[in-house]
Design a protein around this motif. Structure first.
Motif, PDB file in Angstrom:
ATOM      1  N   VAL A   1       0.888  -1.353  -0.042  1.00  0.00           N
ATOM      2  CA  VAL A   1       0.108   0.154  -0.089  1.00  0.00           C
ATOM      3  C   VAL A   1       0.811   1.371  -0.139  1.00  0.00           C
ATOM      4  N   VAL A   2       1.959   1.342   0.888  1.00  0.00           N
ATOM      5  CA  VAL A   2       2.786   2.662   1.005  1.00  0.00           C
ATOM      6  C   VAL A   2       3.574   2.550  -0.333  1.00  0.00           C
ATOM      7  N   SER A   3       4.219   1.716  -0.787  1.00  0.00           N
ATOM      8  CA  SER A   3       5.011   2.019  -1.670  1.00  0.00           C
ATOM      9  C   SER A   3       4.214   2.009  -3.386  1.00  0.00           C
ATOM     10  N   ALA A   4       3.058   1.300  -3.559  1.00  0.00           N
ATOM     11  CA  ALA A   4       2.480   1.393  -4.697  1.00  0.00           C
ATOM     12  C   ALA A   4       1.491   2.723  -4.719  1.00  0.00           C
ATOM     13  N   GLY A   5       1.061   3.117  -3.350  1.00  0.00           N
ATOM     14  CA  GLY A   5       0.428   4.179  -3.328  1.00  0.00           C
ATOM     15  C   GLY A   5       1.185   5.764  -3.436  1.00  0.00           C
ATOM     16  N   PHE A   6       2.268   5.442  -3.183  1.00  0.00           N
ATOM     17  CA  PHE A   6       2.933   6.967  -3.150  1.00  0.00           C
ATOM     18  C   PHE A   6       4.293   6.846  -4.344  1.00  0.00           C
ATOM     19  N   PHE A   7       4.586   5.731  -4.432  1.00  0.00           N
ATOM     20  CA  PHE A   7       5.700   5.680  -5.692  1.00  0.00           C
ATOM     21  C   PHE A   7       5.258   5.159  -6.951  1.00  0.00           C
ATOM     22  N   GLY A   8       4.331   4.287  -7.082  1.00  0.00           N
ATOM     23  CA  GLY A   8       3.657   3.524  -8.319  1.00  0.00           C
ATOM     24  C   GLY A   8       4.139   2.346  -8.492  1.00  0.00           C
TER      25      GLY A   8
ATOM     26  N   LEU B   1      -5.491   5.011  -1.176  1.00  0.00           N
ATOM     27  CA  LEU B   1      -6.945   4.141  -1.302  1.00  0.00           C
ATOM     28  C   LEU B   1      -6.856   3.342  -2.493  1.00  0.00           C
ATOM     29  N   ARG B   2      -6.525   3.679  -3.580  1.00  0.00           N
ATOM     30  CA  ARG B   2      -6.295   2.873  -4.723  1.00  0.00           C
ATOM     31  C   ARG B   2      -5.416   1.479  -4.647  1.00  0.00           C
ATOM     32  N   ALA B   3      -4.306   1.825  -3.812  1.00  0.00           N
ATOM     33  CA  ALA B   3      -3.421   1.013  -3.389  1.00  0.00           C
ATOM     34  C   ALA B   3      -3.907  -0.063  -2.509  1.00  0.00           C
ATOM     35  N   LEU B   4      -4.640   0.607  -1.410  1.00  0.00           N
ATOM     36  CA  LEU B   4      -5.318  -0.454  -0.685  1.00  0.00           C
ATOM     37  C   LEU B   4      -6.322  -1.361  -1.368  1.00  0.00           C
ATOM     38  N   VAL B   5      -7.101  -0.875  -2.136  1.00  0.00           N
ATOM     39  CA  VAL B   5      -8.122  -1.549  -2.982  1.00  0.00           C
ATOM     40  C   VAL B   5      -7.400  -2.951  -3.751  1.00  0.00           C
ATOM     41  N   ARG B   6      -6.241  -2.354  -4.214  1.00  0.00           N
ATOM     42  CA  ARG B   6      -5.528  -3.233  -5.204  1.00  0.00           C
ATOM     43  C   ARG B   6      -4.871  -4.295  -4.146  1.00  0.00           C
ATOM     44  N   ALA B   7      -4.194  -3.946  -2.977  1.00  0.00           N
ATOM     45  CA  ALA B   7      -3.721  -5.017  -2.108  1.00  0.00           C
ATOM     46  C   ALA B   7      -4.826  -6.079  -1.638  1.00  0.00           C
ATOM     47  N   VAL B   8      -6.072  -5.502  -1.120  1.00  0.00           N
ATOM     48  CA  VAL B   8      -6.964  -6.269  -0.721  1.00  0.00           C
ATOM     49  C   VAL B   8      -7.603  -7.350  -1.816  1.00  0.00           C
ATOM     50  N   LEU B   9      -7.674  -6.927  -3.062  1.00  0.00           N
ATOM     51  CA  LEU B   9      -8.200  -7.633  -4.031  1.00  0.00           C
ATOM     52  C   LEU B   9      -6.873  -8.634  -4.639  1.00  0.00           C
ATOM     53  N   THR B  10      -5.681  -8.279  -4.513  1.00  0.00           N
ATOM     54  CA  THR B  10      -4.805  -9.273  -4.560  1.00  0.00           C
ATOM     55  C   THR B  10      -4.592 -10.295  -3.591  1.00  0.00           C
ATOM     56  N   PHE B  11      -4.932  -9.951  -2.433  1.00  0.00           N
ATOM     57  CA  PHE B  11      -5.051 -10.963  -1.298  1.00  0.00           C
ATOM     58  C   PHE B  11      -6.140 -11.930  -1.626  1.00  0.00           C
ATOM     59  N   VAL B  12      -7.258 -11.745  -2.140  1.00  0.00           N
ATOM     60  CA  VAL B  12      -8.322 -12.473  -2.494  1.00  0.00           C
ATOM     61  C   VAL B  12      -7.861 -13.537  -3.824  1.00  0.00           C
ATOM     62  N   LEU B  13      -6.911 -12.914  -4.798  1.00  0.00           N
ATOM     63  CA  LEU B  13      -6.291 -13.606  -5.811  1.00  0.00           C
ATOM     64  C   LEU B  13      -6.824 -13.767  -7.008  1.00  0.00           C
ATOM     65  N   ILE B  14      -8.381 -14.319  -7.090  1.00  0.00           N
ATOM     66  CA  ILE B  14      -9.058 -14.414  -8.135  1.00  0.00           C
ATOM     67  C   ILE B  14      -9.068 -13.012  -8.978  1.00  0.00           C
ATOM     68  N   PRO B  15      -9.337 -12.032  -8.434  1.00  0.00           N
ATOM     69  CA  PRO B  15      -9.486 -10.908  -9.039  1.00  0.00           C
ATOM     70  C   PRO B  15      -8.390 -10.360  -9.973  1.00  0.00           C
ATOM     71  N   ALA B  16      -7.103 -10.664  -8.971  1.00  0.00           N
ATOM     72  CA  ALA B  16      -5.726 -10.271  -9.667  1.00  0.00           C
ATOM     73  C   ALA B  16      -5.422 -11.334 -10.537  1.00  0.00           C
ATOM     74  N   ALA B  17      -6.097 -12.668 -10.822  1.00  0.00           N
ATOM     75  CA  ALA B  17      -5.561 -13.513 -11.715  1.00  0.00           C
ATOM     76  C   ALA B  17      -6.304 -13.537 -13.063  1.00  0.00           C
TER      77      ALA B  17
END
Length: 161
Positions: free
Chosen positions: A92-99, A123-139
Motif C-alpha cells: 500500500v505505501v510503496s504503490a500508493g506513493f511511488f507507483g 486508497l487505490r493501493a489499498l483496494v489493489r492490495a485487498v483484491l490481490t489478497f483474494v487472488l482471483i480478481p488479480a488473476a
C-alpha cells in the motif's frame, strides 16, 4: 450474454474492436499503450514474479522480528499473519506513493492511473492490495492485460524497461 462478458470472453464483444478476429492486436492497444517497450502493458508473468518478490521481502522483514519455526504450526501461523501484514503495508505505501512495490521495481513494472494522475494514491493501493489478497480478481485479466483490480481502481500495470 451479459454485457460485462464482452471484454472478458472471446467472440462476445460488441464488434467495435480493431482487428479481423474481434480483439485488439496487442494488450493495451485500446488504452493507447504501445505494443512493446516502455509504457506497454506488463505481462502476467512479470506481475506474478513481482508479487512473489514482494512476498519474499515481506517474509524476510518479518523474520527479523518473528522467529519462524517450521515444526510448530502455531508459530508458523503467527509468522504468516505478521508476514501478510508486512506485505500489505509494503504494497500500500510503496504503490500508493511511488507507483510500484519493491517486487515491481525488480521486474521493471509499475502501476499507472488511466486518468493521468501522477500518484496511484493510498486508497487505490489499498483496494489493489485487498483484491490481490483474494487472488482471483488479480488473476483474471482481459484483452488489455488488466485484472479486475486494475479495472476497479482505474489503473493499468505498465513496463518500465
Amino acid at each position: 450474454m451479459a454485457r460485462w462478458t464482452g471484454e472478458w470472453l472471446p467472440g462476445t464483444g460488441d464488434g467495435a474492436q480493431s482487428t479481423d478476429e474481434g480483439g485488439s492486436r496487442w494488450p493495451g492497444e485500446r488504452l493507447g499503450l504501445p505494443e512493446s517497450g516502455v509504457g506497454s502493458a506488463a505481462s502476467g508473468g512479470s506481475r506474478l514474479l513481482g508479487l512473489i518478490v514482494d512476498l519474499v521481502i515481506a517474509a524476510l522483514v518479518t523474520a527479523i522480528f518473528v522467529r519462524p519455526d517450521l515444526q510448530d504450526p502455531v508459530a508458523m501461523q503467527h509468522f504468516n499473519l505478521w508476514s501478510g501484514g508486512v506485505w500489505a503495508v509494503i504494497s500500500v505505501v510503496s504503490a500508493g506513493f511511488f507507483g510500484f512495490t519493491p517486487g515491481m521495481g525488480v521486474v521493471g513494472v509499475r502501476v499507472a492511473r488511466l486518468d493521468g494522475g501522477t500518484l496511484v494514491g493510498p486508497l487505490r493501493a489499498l483496494v489493489r492490495a485487498v483484491l490481490t489478497f483474494v487472488l482471483i480478481p488479480a488473476a483474471v485479466r482481459n484483452a488489455d492485460g488488466r485484472s479486475w483490480l486494475d479495472r476497479l481502481t482505474g489503473t493499468v500495470v505498465i513496463r518500465l524497461r
